[in-house]
Write an enzyme that holds these catalytic residues in place. Structure first.
Site, short mmCIF file in Angstrom:
data_model
loop_
_atom_site.label_atom_id
_atom_site.label_comp_id
_atom_site.label_asym_id
_atom_site.label_seq_id
_atom_site.Cartn_x
_atom_site.Cartn_y
_atom_site.Cartn_z
N ASP A 14 0.86 -1.18 0.00
CA ASP A 14 0.00 0.00 0.00
C ASP A 14 0.89 1.23 0.00
O ASP A 14 2.06 1.16 0.41
CB ASP A 14 -0.91 0.02 1.23
CG ASP A 14 -1.89 1.21 1.19
OD1 ASP A 14 -2.75 1.22 0.29
OD2 ASP A 14 -1.77 2.10 2.04
N SER A 15 0.32 2.35 -0.44
CA SER A 15 1.09 3.59 -0.43
C SER A 15 1.37 4.06 0.99
O SER A 15 2.25 4.91 1.20
CB SER A 15 0.33 4.68 -1.20
OG SER A 15 -0.94 4.90 -0.61
N TYR A 46 -0.57 8.62 -2.58
CA TYR A 46 -0.47 8.42 -4.02
C TYR A 46 -1.59 9.14 -4.77
O TYR A 46 -1.49 9.36 -5.98
CB TYR A 46 -0.56 6.94 -4.35
CG TYR A 46 0.73 6.16 -4.25
CD1 TYR A 46 1.82 6.64 -3.52
CD2 TYR A 46 0.86 4.93 -4.89
CE1 TYR A 46 2.99 5.91 -3.43
CE2 TYR A 46 2.04 4.20 -4.80
CZ TYR A 46 3.10 4.68 -4.07
OH TYR A 46 4.25 3.96 -3.99
N GLY A 47 -2.67 9.48 -4.08
CA GLY A 47 -3.90 9.91 -4.74
C GLY A 47 -3.77 11.09 -5.68
O GLY A 47 -4.49 11.19 -6.67
N CYS A 77 -4.17 -1.20 -2.37
CA CYS A 77 -4.23 0.25 -2.55
C CYS A 77 -5.06 0.51 -3.79
O CYS A 77 -4.74 0.01 -4.87
CB CYS A 77 -2.81 0.81 -2.73
SG CYS A 77 -2.74 2.55 -3.18
N ASN A 78 -6.14 1.25 -3.63
CA ASN A 78 -7.03 1.50 -4.76
C ASN A 78 -6.36 2.34 -5.84
O ASN A 78 -6.55 2.10 -7.03
CB ASN A 78 -8.30 2.19 -4.28
CG ASN A 78 -9.27 1.21 -3.66
OD1 ASN A 78 -10.06 0.58 -4.32
ND2 ASN A 78 -9.21 1.06 -2.34
N THR A 79 -5.57 3.33 -5.44
CA THR A 79 -4.91 4.18 -6.43
C THR A 79 -3.91 3.38 -7.25
O THR A 79 -3.85 3.50 -8.48
CB THR A 79 -4.23 5.38 -5.75
OG1 THR A 79 -5.18 6.07 -4.95
CG2 THR A 79 -3.65 6.33 -6.77
N GLU A 162 -4.62 9.81 8.67
CA GLU A 162 -3.22 9.55 8.97
C GLU A 162 -2.71 10.44 10.10
O GLU A 162 -1.72 10.10 10.75
CB GLU A 162 -2.37 9.71 7.70
CG GLU A 162 -2.73 8.66 6.64
CD GLU A 162 -1.57 8.26 5.77
OE1 GLU A 162 -0.61 9.04 5.67
OE2 GLU A 162 -1.63 7.16 5.18
N CYS A 196 -11.20 3.36 -0.83
CA CYS A 196 -9.87 3.67 -0.31
C CYS A 196 -9.73 2.88 0.98
O CYS A 196 -10.64 2.88 1.81
CB CYS A 196 -9.71 5.16 -0.05
SG CYS A 196 -8.14 5.58 0.78
N HIS A 198 -8.11 3.36 3.56
CA HIS A 198 -8.12 4.15 4.80
C HIS A 198 -9.54 4.32 5.35
O HIS A 198 -9.74 4.41 6.56
CB HIS A 198 -7.58 5.57 4.55
CG HIS A 198 -6.10 5.66 4.44
ND1 HIS A 198 -5.39 5.11 3.40
CD2 HIS A 198 -5.18 6.28 5.24
CE1 HIS A 198 -4.11 5.37 3.57
NE2 HIS A 198 -3.96 6.09 4.67
#
Length: 275
Positions: A14-15, A46-47, A77-79, A162, A196, A198
């Site tokens: 993941d980012s 990353y978004g 990670c979706n992005t 975060e 996402c 998160h």
């Protein structure tokens, strides 16, 4: 060779921290396997990065996990799944790593989304990168052309999470506003996908904002179930995987800072190393 043990871990990338929510579901579902988690925290989020940058960063991290012995890597990670997975699968793996596999989180979710909507109107909440890629819109339409997808980018959510400010009263405006903007697009949305990794940490607040008839869908269990199915269908990969219950965590950022935040996402204290 008879009696030879396999130790190859499943790589989870993941980012940053969000993929730990997916890792938690996978580890709960498949506790015996070995895992290596890598968070690219030094270059997160990353978004808002360009396509080529996300692809470059993601490939570097995937190759690092390959060098650690992973034959299978999950882009949690979706992005990265939206902007790098296809190129890695179609170009890099056949040319350089024909015996390795990289999977994402978008397709498994798109394949089952119809189970969670009666009105066939689905909201997708994600980063700017995921929303602008239109990956969910295209992937869901591929499986279910009758489902209408409405997208909403939520650029403030990842920084709030975060910084561990997401459950504070000060975060309410940004959480409410993005939900309001999504529901304004259609009164018939009855399923909201948190695109996402998160965003599951916002579930306590989201459940108070969205009406009870709306299904709020996090991806962890979906991805875990899809992985179980994938391993059953691909014994040539499954047989290479180690089952010594070993788990390692790495970050490209500061391991001390990673460890402090990671427990919020993974649900238990952990100790990471430097990438």
């Amino acid at each position: 060779m008879a009696g030879k043990q396999n130790f190859s871990p499943i790589g989870i990338f993941d980012s940053g921290y969000g993929g730990l929510t997916v890792f938690r579901s996978i580890a709960d579902r498949l506790p015996d396997y070995n895992y290596i988690y890598l968070g690219d925290n030094a270059r997160s989020p990353y978004g808002d990065h360009a396509f080529d940058t996300i692809y470059k960063y993601t490939l570097e991290c995937v190759e690092w996990l390959f060098a650690k012995g992973c034959h299978l890597v999950i882009l949690a990670c979706n992005t990265a799944s939206a902007k790098a997975l296809r190129t890695i699968q179609q170009r890099d793996l056949p040319a350089k790593y024909p015996d390795r596999r990289v999977l994402g989180v978008i397709r498994p979710t798109a394949e089952v989304i119809d189970q969670y909507t009666s009105t066939k109107q689905v909201g997708v909440m994600g980063t700017r990168g995921t929303v602008n890629s239109k990956s969910y819109l295209l992937e869901i339409n591929k499986f279910f052309p009758d489902i209408q997808v409405y997208q909403q980018s939520c650029p403030m959510w990842v920084p709030l999470i975060e910084n561990n400010e997401h459950l504070e009263p000060g975060a309410d405006f940004f959480i409410n506003e993005y939900c309001r903007q999504l529901l304004k697009q259609s009164a018939d949305i009855d399923c909201v996908l948190l695109a996402c990794t998160h965003y599951p940490l916002l579930l306590p607040k989201l459940k108070t904002i969205f009406p009870d008839y709306i299904n709020i869908l996090a991806q962890g269990d979906i991805v875990a179930n899809s992985l179980v199915d994938y391993l059953a269908r691909h014994p040539e990969i499954e047989q290479k995987l180690g089952k010594q219950c070993e788990r390692s965590f790495y970050t490209s950022g500061d391991p001390i800072a990673f460890d402090e935040h990671a427990s919020i996402f993974f649900g238990e204290a952990l100790k990471s190393g430097k990438m």
